[in-house]
Every structure is written in structure tokens, then in C-alpha cells.
Design a protein around this motif. Structure first.
Motif, PDB file in Angstrom:
ATOM      1  N   PRO A   1       0.830  -1.207   0.000  1.00  0.00           N
ATOM      2  CA  PRO A   1       0.000   0.000   0.000  1.00  0.00           C
ATOM      3  C   PRO A   1       0.869   1.262   0.000  1.00  0.00           C
ATOM      4  O   PRO A   1       1.882   1.332   0.692  1.00  0.00           O
ATOM      5  N   GLY A   2       0.463   2.247  -0.796  1.00  0.00           N
ATOM      6  CA  GLY A   2       1.200   3.499  -0.872  1.00  0.00           C
ATOM      7  C   GLY A   2       2.193   3.563  -1.999  1.00  0.00           C
ATOM      8  O   GLY A   2       2.772   4.615  -2.255  1.00  0.00           O
ATOM      9  N   VAL A   3       2.415   2.446  -2.723  1.00  0.00           N
ATOM     10  CA  VAL A   3       3.351   2.430  -3.842  1.00  0.00           C
ATOM     11  C   VAL A   3       2.582   2.754  -5.112  1.00  0.00           C
ATOM     12  O   VAL A   3       1.632   2.062  -5.482  1.00  0.00           O
TER      13      VAL A   3
ATOM     14  N   PHE B   1       7.511   4.684   5.473  1.00  0.00           N
ATOM     15  CA  PHE B   1       7.382   3.478   4.652  1.00  0.00           C
ATOM     16  C   PHE B   1       8.548   2.532   4.911  1.00  0.00           C
ATOM     17  O   PHE B   1       8.365   1.310   5.040  1.00  0.00           O
ATOM     18  N   VAL B   2       9.745   3.089   5.003  1.00  0.00           N
ATOM     19  CA  VAL B   2      10.933   2.264   5.264  1.00  0.00           C
ATOM     20  C   VAL B   2      10.814   1.573   6.617  1.00  0.00           C
ATOM     21  O   VAL B   2      11.079   0.372   6.750  1.00  0.00           O
TER      22      VAL B   2
ATOM     23  N   ALA C   1      15.186   5.534   2.141  1.00  0.00           N
ATOM     24  CA  ALA C   1      14.342   6.672   1.785  1.00  0.00           C
ATOM     25  C   ALA C   1      15.147   7.720   1.025  1.00  0.00           C
ATOM     26  O   ALA C   1      16.366   7.856   1.213  1.00  0.00           O
ATOM     27  N   TRP C   2      14.457   8.469   0.171  1.00  0.00           N
ATOM     28  CA  TRP C   2      15.157   9.487  -0.616  1.00  0.00           C
ATOM     29  C   TRP C   2      15.758  10.575   0.275  1.00  0.00           C
ATOM     30  O   TRP C   2      16.763  11.204  -0.090  1.00  0.00           O
ATOM     31  N   GLN C   3      15.177  10.797   1.469  1.00  0.00           N
ATOM     32  CA  GLN C   3      15.745  11.805   2.374  1.00  0.00           C
ATOM     33  C   GLN C   3      17.147  11.414   2.832  1.00  0.00           C
ATOM     34  O   GLN C   3      18.005  12.290   3.031  1.00  0.00           O
TER      35      GLN C   3
END
Length: 627
Positions: free
Chosen positions: A88-90, A265-266, A281-283
Motif C-alpha cells: 500500500p502506498g506504492v 514506509f521504510v 528513503a530518498w531523504q
């Protein structure tokens, strides 16, 4: 208005009478304000280029990689990656793409690289943007831009990858990996995922089947965690470079419906400890790109506070010396009706005026220099514009300048205001502080050391300021040397982009040395001024001009030596605090050079005024003593 005008006129006249001292104060405070301005301007400079790169490359919100460490002979199980793709969320995904590690050789440089297999068609998520050449083809490799720059290759050059010859088809940028040399896929752990993994315990390798005792030398691990770059090849070439099934891993790029929720999410999809599936995560990738700029900012912030402390010491010494020289003028001002508050206000006004000019000059200089230090690196698209000159930034810089000037001037101004008119008009010298133990210790010393020790003890606060100023300067220098030693100890092959930090450290060291010289000049000027009568008396009692000169030098060298020794310990401690990696102690010869350099510079700066003071006839100096 008449009172304010009078204070301004008196303060301006004081500054015009002593332009050299005003220039020293201006230089000292401007160095601190300019450094602070540059540090504040570098805040978040990498964010804009990284977002531009994400937009140009359809950057992923989460990068999930899967591998088995150690001596595994089995291929990675893709079930975990397939489950993530339907979580979920992808919103979209690309891959899984195979990757392995291979040794790259080019221009005499040998370095490992994470080699990722890609198709000829563009990916929906994470399609690296070419800055030179074309995309992958059979026998052709595309290098990440910072990696290509580090090893000095361009499109069309030949490299050796895993023992096979490849042509560099192109150079590209991506927002799905850290820049060289910090590229890292599974089994590497960092960021939010590493924190979550730590809560579940360390990962475990897949158990090997029982095959009897091992024979021959142990095999190398499937993956080597350390400095490396990123290379894209065709999927067939990536599989061909894998030395055994266990050295072939997979990576998938995910696009979320809410990019800001990538860390959550991670955390929510971290697998159990026995799995080597690792999402990032991209952050956390943004932090990897911003790390060099953050190092620069930290160094500049630390340097600005050190320079501020040195400016504080310089102003305090200079104001104290001026008060010793202007005590009679203070008495005259009081005799004609000036109140203690007026005397204090005149002293504060002239130094606050210099601080305001220094704040404006520092803001201007900082804005001009900041773009030179704000380059985001070749691994990102777009330019990094320094932060705007906002009112909070200008206010903070101005507050630093005014605070340094106000704190340094406050006590001398209050002391001058409280001095009685009669004593000020008499211009009597301040009686020296005498300590029995000091007299007993110095009595058996050679004349220069005897005089130097007693002159230093006459003004203990000034001696403490001298020790503190040298300690702060040496702390900054040793911290820079330790950081540099650490960077070169872990320097990656080729042109390591992290060595750009050395430019900022060199700038901070130069400014610290210049500020320390200014402080030393202020201290020496004040000490020479106050030692005129006592040195004349010593000459009248038989001391030679050479002994007087050497004594004045010793009075400055002794605090400098103590400050340098304190600064060595402080610099190593500061480097340990500012750097996440273990501190690297600079070589002994560098530490000795710093200590001896401080002693030689202070002795050299003291020699000229001390010699001039020693040549002045003793009778002339003693005649200035009131009866």
C-alpha cells in the motif's frame, strides 16, 4: 538630542585620533561576521539541485536492494522485492534490476564499483539523466558523474570492468544513490533503515548446507562494503560480471503516493533480521549528497565562533590598554561636568559603531564568497544558490558583532566611569599585584625571565586572555589538521570529492591566524604601553636594553606556550566532536610545528616594540611619573 550628539562627537573624535586601533577592531570583527554569514548562507544549498535531479531522472522515493553477504552460493530470493512493489502506498516501480560488484581500472586508478544492469528502454522510475554520451549498450558502460570525474574518464574512453574491457558509453546523474565514494547497496545499511534494523538486531547470513569441513583457502565475501562508485551496464553484462550466484543481487526503485512518507514506509517495511532486503528513503540519499556542504557549514560555524572569541579578546585588551593611556582624558571629561554614565557611553559608542560597520562589511563579504563554496558537486543537476540575506540572518550577524563589542567594552567602561576624578587627573599608574610565591620563584631566574614573569603577573586577566586567544587559535588549527588527516587516511581512489572540505578548513585556518596576529598586536601594544615606567625603573636599577626587550618578549611568549599546549588537546577533542568518524591525531611534527610557530610569531611580533621601548631613555620615561 544634545547629549546623544555630544556622545557621538566624542566617540568619533576618539576613533579619528587612533585610526590604527579602529582598523584592528574592524578587521577582527569583520572576520567573525563574514565567516558566520557564509555558514548561514550554506544552509540547505544542496536541496534545490537534488530536487532538480529528482525531477529530471524520475527519482525514486524508496530504493530497495536485496543481497546475501558472505560466501553465499545461492541467488537472492526476489519474493521480498515483489511484495514491496504491491505494498500500500506504492504508485509505481521499476526493476528489479540485477547488480554485482566489479573492480574498475582506468587511468592507473583501481576501485570497486556497484555495477547495475539496465535495459535499453527508459524506466518509469529512476532513469539516470545523461550529461555526456549515450545510454548502455553491449560492451558499453555508463558511469555516474561524480565517479567518472573522480577517476578521470569521459564518454568514449576505455576502462576495465571486472577484468573485461568496456567502452564508456556515457556519463549520467541519478537521485537514487549517494555520490562517489559513498555509493552503497545491500548488504550496506544506513539512514532510517539502519536505525530500524538496529532495533531488530544484527542481520544474519543464510545458513550454508552441511558439506563437510571446508577445503582450501576461504572464499572472498560476495560483496565488499567500502568506498566505491556506480556503473550501469546491460543486464546481460551485469549477470556476466557476477563471479558466482551469491554475488548477484537486485535493486528496485519505488515511487510513493506521498514522497514525504518515505521514512515511515521504510520503517514499516523493514524485514526480519535474517533477511537482507534493505529499503532506503530518498531523504537519506539527499543527506548523502548534502554531507560535503554540511561539513563546510559546520567548519564555518565553528570558525565564526572561534573568530568571535578572538575578536572579544582583542577588543577587551585594546580597550583596557586605551584606558591606561587615556585615564587623564577621562578625568578631564569628568572635571568639566561629564557624568560616569557619559564616560561609559562614549567608550561603548565608539566600539559599537565599529561593530556596526564590521557587521555590514561581514555581510557583504560573506555574500560575495558564499557562492564559491556552495557548489553541490557534479553528481547533481543545477546550481546551488546560497540562502537569501534575510532579516533574521542580518540580525544574527549584527547581534554577534554588537555582542562581542559590548561584552568586551562593558567592564573597562564601568571601571573608567567609577574612577575618581582626582585619581584620573593625577594619571597614577595602577599598583602592581604582588604575590610572595611569585617573588620567591622569580628571584632566582635570569633577569629577562624575572622581568617577563613579573610583568605577566601584573595583569593576570590580560595573561588569561592571551592564553585563551592562543588556545582558541591552536584549537582551530589542530582540529583542521586532525580532520584533514582523517580525510586523507580514508581518501578514496582518484579525486575524492570530500577533500573539498580542505578548502574551507584552509580558509578558516588563515582567518584564525590573521585574527590571532591582530590579537597579539593588541596585547603587545597594551603591554608595551603599560611597561614603559616599570621598564625604565628596571633600567635605572641596572637592567640592560637587551634584558628589557627579552623580558617583554618572555611576558608574551610564556602565555602563548601555555595556550598552544591547551589548544592541542582542545583541537583533537573538537575534531572528535564534529566528525562522526574516529579522530585521526595529526603527525607529531605538525603539532610541534604549531607550538613552535606560535612561540616564534609571538616573539617576533614583540621584538620590535620591545626594542623601541628599551631604547627610550630611562630618565625621559621616569620624568612622566607625577611627583
Amino acid at each position: 538630542m544634545g547629549r546623544i550628539l555630544l556622545i557621538c562627537r566624542l566617540a568619533l573624535r576618539d576613533l579619528r585620533r587612533r585610526p590604527g586601533e579602529a582598523a584592528l577592531l574592524l578587521l577582527a570583527t569583520t572576520a567573525a561576521t563574514a565567516t558566520l554569514t557564509i555558514a548561514l548562507a550554506l544552509n540547505g544549498v544542496t536541496g534545490q539541485p537534488f530536487q532538480s535531479t529528482r525531477a529530471a531522472t524520475a527519482g525514486p522515493d524508496v530504493v530497495a536492494s536485496l543481497a546475501w553477504p558472505g560466501q553465499s552460493e545461492d541467488p537472492a530470493d526476489l519474493a521480498g522485492l515483489e511484495a514491496l512493489a504491491s505494498a500500500p502506498g506504492v504508485a509505481a516501480h521499476s526493476g528489479p534490476y540485477p547488480y554485482t560488484q566489479a573492480v574498475v581500472e582506468a587511468n592507473g586508478v583501481t576501485v570497486r564499483a556497484w555495477t547495475q544492469g539496465r535495459g535499453a528502454e527508459a524506466a518509469a522510475v529512476d532513469q539516470p539523466a545523461l550529461v555526456e554520451g549515450g545510454w548502455v549498450a553491449d560492451g558499453g558502460a555508463v558511469l555516474e558523474a561524480s565517479f567518472a570525474q573522480a577517476i578521470g574518464v569521459d564518454a568514449g574512453d576505455a576502462i576495465t570492468l571486472g577484468g573485461r574491457s568496456f567502452r564508456v558509453a556515457g556519463v549520467a546523474v541519478t537521485a537514487a544513490a549517494d555520490p562517489y565514494p559513498k555509493v552503497c547497496l545491500a548488504p550496506c545499511w544506513f539512514g532510517v533503515g539502519a536505525e530500524s534494523r538496529a532495533e531488530n538486531g544484527p542481520p544474519r547470513t543464510r545458513p550454508r548446507p552441511e558439506r563437510g569441513p571446508p577445503s582450501g583457502p576461504p572464499e572472498e565475501p560476495s560483496f565488499w562494503i567500502g568506498q566505491g562508485g556506480l556503473v550501469w551496464v546491460t543486464e546481460a553484462d551485469a549477470r556476466g560480471l557476477a563471479t558466482r550466484p551469491g554475488s548477484l543481487a537486485y535493486v528496485m526503485n519505488l515511487k510513493l503516493t506521498d514522497p514525504a512518507a518515505a521514512p515511515a514506509f521504510v520503517r514499516a517495511h523493514m524485514p526480519e533480521a535474517e533477511s537482507m532486503l534493505f529499503p532506503v528513503a530518498w531523504q537519506d540519499i539527499l543527506y548523502g549528497h548534502a554531507r560535503v556542504a554540511e561539513w563546510k557549514q559546520t567548519a564555518l560555524l565553528g570558525g565564526s565562533w572561534m573568530l568571535g572569541l578572538l575578536a572579544l579578546a582583542s577588543i577587551a585588551v585594546l580597550v583596557g590598554g586605551r584606558m591606561a593611556d587615556q585615564l587623564r582624558r577621562v578625568g578631564l571629561l569628568k572635571a568639566v561636568g561629564g557624568t560616569p554614565g557619559l564616560v561609559a557611553a562614549v567608550l561603548l559608542a565608539q566600539h559599537l559603531a565599529v561593530a556596526l560597520v564590521a557587521a555590514a562589511a561581514g555581510l557583504l563579504a560573506g555574500r560575495l564568497v558564499a557562492p564559491l563554496l556552495a557548489e553541490p558537486g557534479i553528481g547533481l543537476i543545477g546550481r546551488a544558490d546560497p540562502g537569501p540575506l534575510t532579516l533574521p540572518v542580518a540580525g544574527l550577524v549584527t547581534a554577534l558583532a554588537l555582542g562581542v563589542a559590548g561584552v568586551a567594552t562593558f567592564l573597562p567602561a564601568v571601571r573608567a566611569a567609577r574612577t575618581s576624578t582626582v585619581r584620573a587627573l593625577a594619571d597614577l599608574p595602577r599598583p602592581p599585584r604582588r604575590a610572595g610565591w611569585l617573588i620567591a620563584v622569580s628571584a632566582r631566574l635570569p633577569v629577562p625571565l624575572l622581568l617577563g614573569l613579573r610583568w605577566a603577573a601584573r595583569r593576570p586577566r590580560r595573561a588569561v586572555l592571551g592564553v585563551a586567544a592562543i588556545a582558541v587559535t591552536v584549537t582551530g588549527i589542530v582540529a583542521a589538521l586532525a580532520t584533514d588527516a582523517r580525510r586523507y587516511a580514508e581518501k578514496a581512489p582518484g579525486d575524492d570529492p570530500r577533500t573539498a572540505l580542505g578548502q574551507v578548513l584552509s580558509l578558516v585556518v588563515v582567518m584564525l591566524v590573521a585574527q590571532a596576529v591582530v590579537n597579539a598586536v593588541c596585547v603587545i601594544w597594551a603591554a608595551t604601553l603599560e611597561a614603559r615606567r616599570s621598564s625604565a625603573l628596571a633600567r635605572a636599577l641596572g637592567a640592560t636594553p637587551g634584558q628589557i626587550s627579552a623580558g617583554l618578549s618572555a611576558a608574551q611568549v610564556l602565555p602563548a606556550l601555555g595556550g598552544a599546549l591547551l589548544g592541542i588537546a582542545g583541537g583533537i577533542g573538537l575534531a572528535e566532536i564534529l566528525d562522526d568518524d574516529p579522530v585521526a591525531v595529526p603527525p607529531l611534527w605538525q603539532l610541534l610545528a604549531v607550538v613552535l610557530g606560535c612561540v616564534v610569531v609571538i616573539a617576533g611580533l614583540t621584538a620590535v616594540p620591545a626594542r623601541l621601548n628599551a631604547r627610550r631613555p630611562a630618565g625621559e620615561a621616569l620624568r612622566t611619573e607625577p611627583a
